[in-house]
Design a protein around this motif. Structure first.
Motif, PDB file in Angstrom:
ATOM      1  N   PRO A  56      27.975  26.967  42.625  1.00  0.00           N
ATOM      2  CA  PRO A  56      28.089  27.063  44.089  1.00  0.00           C
ATOM      3  C   PRO A  56      29.355  27.739  44.605  1.00  0.00           C
ATOM      4  O   PRO A  56      29.378  28.209  45.737  1.00  0.00           O
ATOM      5  N   TYR A  57      30.382  27.801  43.770  1.00  0.00           N
ATOM      6  CA  TYR A  57      31.648  28.376  44.229  1.00  0.00           C
ATOM      7  C   TYR A  57      31.732  29.886  44.008  1.00  0.00           C
ATOM      8  O   TYR A  57      32.630  30.546  44.548  1.00  0.00           O
ATOM      9  N   ILE A  58      30.811  30.452  43.228  1.00  0.00           N
ATOM     10  CA  ILE A  58      30.912  31.883  42.907  1.00  0.00           C
ATOM     11  C   ILE A  58      29.620  32.643  43.211  1.00  0.00           C
ATOM     12  O   ILE A  58      29.356  33.681  42.621  1.00  0.00           O
ATOM     13  N   VAL A  59      28.824  32.128  44.144  1.00  0.00           N
ATOM     14  CA  VAL A  59      27.572  32.820  44.470  1.00  0.00           C
ATOM     15  C   VAL A  59      27.834  34.223  45.039  1.00  0.00           C
ATOM     16  O   VAL A  59      26.978  35.110  44.933  1.00  0.00           O
ATOM     17  N   ASP A  60      28.997  34.424  45.642  1.00  0.00           N
ATOM     18  CA  ASP A  60      29.335  35.750  46.160  1.00  0.00           C
ATOM     19  C   ASP A  60      29.780  36.705  45.056  1.00  0.00           C
ATOM     20  O   ASP A  60      29.764  37.930  45.234  1.00  0.00           O
ATOM     21  N   GLU A  61      30.172  36.161  43.930  1.00  0.00           N
ATOM     22  CA  GLU A  61      30.707  36.975  42.838  1.00  0.00           C
ATOM     23  C   GLU A  61      29.639  37.344  41.813  1.00  0.00           C
ATOM     24  O   GLU A  61      29.670  38.451  41.247  1.00  0.00           O
TER      25      GLU A  61
END
Length: 340
Positions: free
Chosen positions: A162-167
């Motif tokens: 959930p913390y790196i969905v943009d990456e």
């Protein structure tokens, strides 16, 4: 006066769970909350139609609780597909989960949630603080993703969280490769969605409905009837509720912020399966979980004493429902006769 938000709760049975949800929510976040919208689904599990009146009656003399009760005109369900009708038919659209509150609130931010939550910290306050200081493209905050069902999740390819969905932005080829490699619960549907062009966010990714906060202006701008994106509270052919909406607003440049749900609340705390949904199809499990919630109320908030309003309101509601069903069945009967 500090900024306040409204709350939208989807009511599908579980009146005692709902009471716990509201009581624990207000205990920790009451200073941030104005109105609480409750939309009772037109169909209720195990014929527990009396439940909403128990909730209304329980809070009838509580000056800290401002309930707005909404009775949807239709039973739409999560598998709604008719986005064109949703654009034009207000009663149909506002029968979609959470849509009535999202359309009618006058607040800048709206918090939506399930009706089987037990809060132990100020989640609304934490989300509100983030939203007020966030960039303009932050459309929602809450628990992100359904990683337990996603091929990129830690139990499978372990490429995303959930913390790196943009990456983690896979190509079509990479998304299909990991989806085909792991037998996730909805593998075939995931492949169909990716083949249809929705690659990232991946098909299981969404702003979760357990408890989330929306920027109302941004939501309305992009979502029907004013925008082109189908409502948050529907499936629209995706893997689950809100996955299509989450993908489509993300594609327009909006972003979500993850907040660790369990830090503030517990979902389905009185359900032995911890799922919250299995009880909808299992009468015994439903009854046991409701009994556990009732016991929690009486232990922590005192005895429950319902007034005669509950039986009166239920009698009127039952009469209306049976009359309406009789009309529908009669119409259907004559339609079949005349059609022969």
């Amino acid at each position: 006066m500090k900024m306040q938000v409204d709350v939208g709760i989807a009511f599908y049975g579980k009146p005692y769970h709902t009471i716990v949800t509201i009581k624990s929510l207000l205990r920790h976040s009451g200073q941030h909350i104005d109105k609480i919208y409750i939309s009772r689904e037109r169909k209720q599990p195990h014929d527990d139609y009396i439940g909403i009146f128990k909730v209304i009656d329980y809070f009838r003399n509580d000056p800290n609780v401002r309930l707005v009760i909404h009775y949807p005109h239709h039973h739409v369900g999560l598998g709604v597909m008719d986005s064109e009708r949703a654009k034009k038919d207000t009663k149909f659209r506002q029968s979609i989960m959470f849509q009535y509150a999202l359309e009618t609130t006058e607040k800048k931010y709206l918090c939506i949630m399930h009706n089987d939550m037990l809060f132990h910290d100020d989640m609304v306050g934490a989300m509100l603080e983030e939203m007020m200081t966030a960039p303009e493209n932050l459309i929602g905050i809450g628990s992100i993703g359904q990683c337990w069902s996603c091929p990129a999740g830690k139990d499978f390819a372990n490429k995303c969280n959930p913390y790196i969905v943009d990456e983690f932005v896979p190509s079509y080829e990479e998304a299909m490769e990991i989806t085909e490699a792991y037998a996730t619960p909805r593998q075939q549907l995931q492949k169909e969605i990716i083949n249809g062009g929705r690659v990232h966010l991946l098909p299981e990714c969404r702003l979760n409905e357990y408890c989330a906060m929306f920027n109302v202006e941004s939501y309305r701008k992009e979502t029907v009837p004013y925008g082109d994106i189908a409502c948050y509270g529907g499936n629209w052919g995706g893997t689950d509720n809100a996955t299509i909406w989450s993908h489509d607003v993300y594609e327009k440049g909006y972003r979500f912020k993850h907040i660790h749900l369990e830090q503030y609340t517990k979902h389905a705390p009185f359900d032995s399966t911890s799922s919250g949904t299995q009880a909808n199809d299992n009468r015994n499990l439903y009854a046991r979980s409701e009994e556990n919630a009732q016991e929690y109320i009486e232990k922590n908030y005192g005895p429950i004493k319902f007034s005669s309003y509950v039986s009166r309101a239920n009698f009127i509601d039952t009469t209306k429902r049976k009359t309406w069903l009789s009309i529908i069945h009669t119409y259907g009967f004559f339609k079949r006769i005349l059609g022969k």
